[in-house]
Design an enzyme around this catalytic site. Structure first.
Site, short mmCIF file in Angstrom:
data_model
loop_
_atom_site.label_atom_id
_atom_site.label_comp_id
_atom_site.label_asym_id
_atom_site.label_seq_id
_atom_site.Cartn_x
_atom_site.Cartn_y
_atom_site.Cartn_z
N ASP A 223 -15.41 -3.98 0.64
CA ASP A 223 -15.11 -3.90 2.07
C ASP A 223 -16.42 -4.05 2.83
O ASP A 223 -17.39 -3.34 2.54
CB ASP A 223 -14.47 -2.55 2.42
CG ASP A 223 -13.14 -2.34 1.73
OD1 ASP A 223 -12.53 -3.34 1.31
OD2 ASP A 223 -12.71 -1.19 1.62
N ASP B 248 0.86 -1.17 0.00
CA ASP B 248 0.00 0.00 0.00
C ASP B 248 0.91 1.23 0.00
O ASP B 248 1.80 1.34 0.85
CB ASP B 248 -0.89 0.02 1.24
CG ASP B 248 -1.91 -1.11 1.26
OD1 ASP B 248 -1.95 -1.90 0.29
OD2 ASP B 248 -2.68 -1.19 2.24
#
Length: 244
Positions: free
Chosen positions: A132, A10
């Site tokens: 998510d 990330d």
């Protein structure tokens, strides 16, 4: 179905970072050695990696095209990447920059009709839908939006079925409660998704901490697992995970 381990990076402000449960205020930095880390993934035997543009995820406008291209050329890795994808042009630009597969997250929740069209235009193997999710008090898997402060109109089950019927191949699902916590993936969630949409290739994301978690994902019939914090902090050896 083959099983793929996706070592993950990330990126925020050109640095490798991890967020706890997606919270930008709870960030841990791991340095700016993005390409050497990607090369180490390839040297360990990885075929794929997962690359996330956290700056774009917050503000829109994918910023890692140069980094993505450099990784793809230098390492030979197939890169699954996303963050801030808002338009068809974003998808095309990221693919042109060298991505093997583009990840679409919040837009896939907000405008599924548009994204279904992209499946047909770009090909189902070039897109991954990332959902998510958080379980509510009634046991329903909701899809939080607007900074995870509100629930979307559709539930996880409804959207997964909708995309499966539209020809989606790759679904990456993250239990928000497990993300970055090293508490183990929620295998009950992935078992539920596998039963609900057996035609989808489901990727496990969030909470992986050891080889047992990798083995559990594989045994459950999932298509792959994303490994982030566990690799960065040395809880898991990539060579062993790839051989699992």
């Amino acid at each position: 179905m083959s099983f793929t381990v996706y070592p993950a990076l990330d990126i925020r402000n050109a640095r490798v970072v991890r967020l706890l449960q997606g919270d930008y205020a709870r960030e841990t930095q791991y340095g700016d050695d993005v390409l050497p880390r990607a090369q180490a993934f390839a040297d360990a035997g990885a075929q794929w990696m997962h690359l996330v543009d956290l700056d774009a995820a917050k503000a829109g406008g994918y910023t890692l095209a140069g980094t993505l291209g450099e990784i793809a050329r230098a390492t030979g890795l197939r890169v699954q990447t996303g963050g801030g994808v808002r338009s068809r042009e974003d998808v095309a630009r990221i693919l042109d920059a060298g991505a093997a597969r583009v990840v679409i997250g919040s837009l896939a929740v907000r405008n599924s009709e548009m994204v279904v069209g992209w499946l047909q235009e770009f090909g189902a193997d070039r897109l991954t839908i990332a959902l998510d999710t958080r379980q509510d008090a009634d046991g329903i898997w909701q899809l939080p939006v607007h900074g995870w402060t509100e629930a979307a109109d559709a539930t996880l089950d409804q959207l997964a079925v909708r995309y499966a019927r539209a020809g989606l191949q790759h679904l990456l699902c993250t239990d928000i409660a497990r993300d970055g916590m090293l508490s183990g993936p929620n295998m009950a969630l992935y078992g539920h998704l596998r039963a609900l949409t057996p035609q989808l290739q489901v990727q496990v994301s969030g909470g992986a901490r050891n080889l047992a978690d990798v083995a559990a994902a594989k045994a459950a019939g999932c298509a792959g697992i994303v490994l982030g914090k566990a690799l960065l902090e040395g809880h898991l050896n990539l060579d062993e995970a790839l051989a699992c």
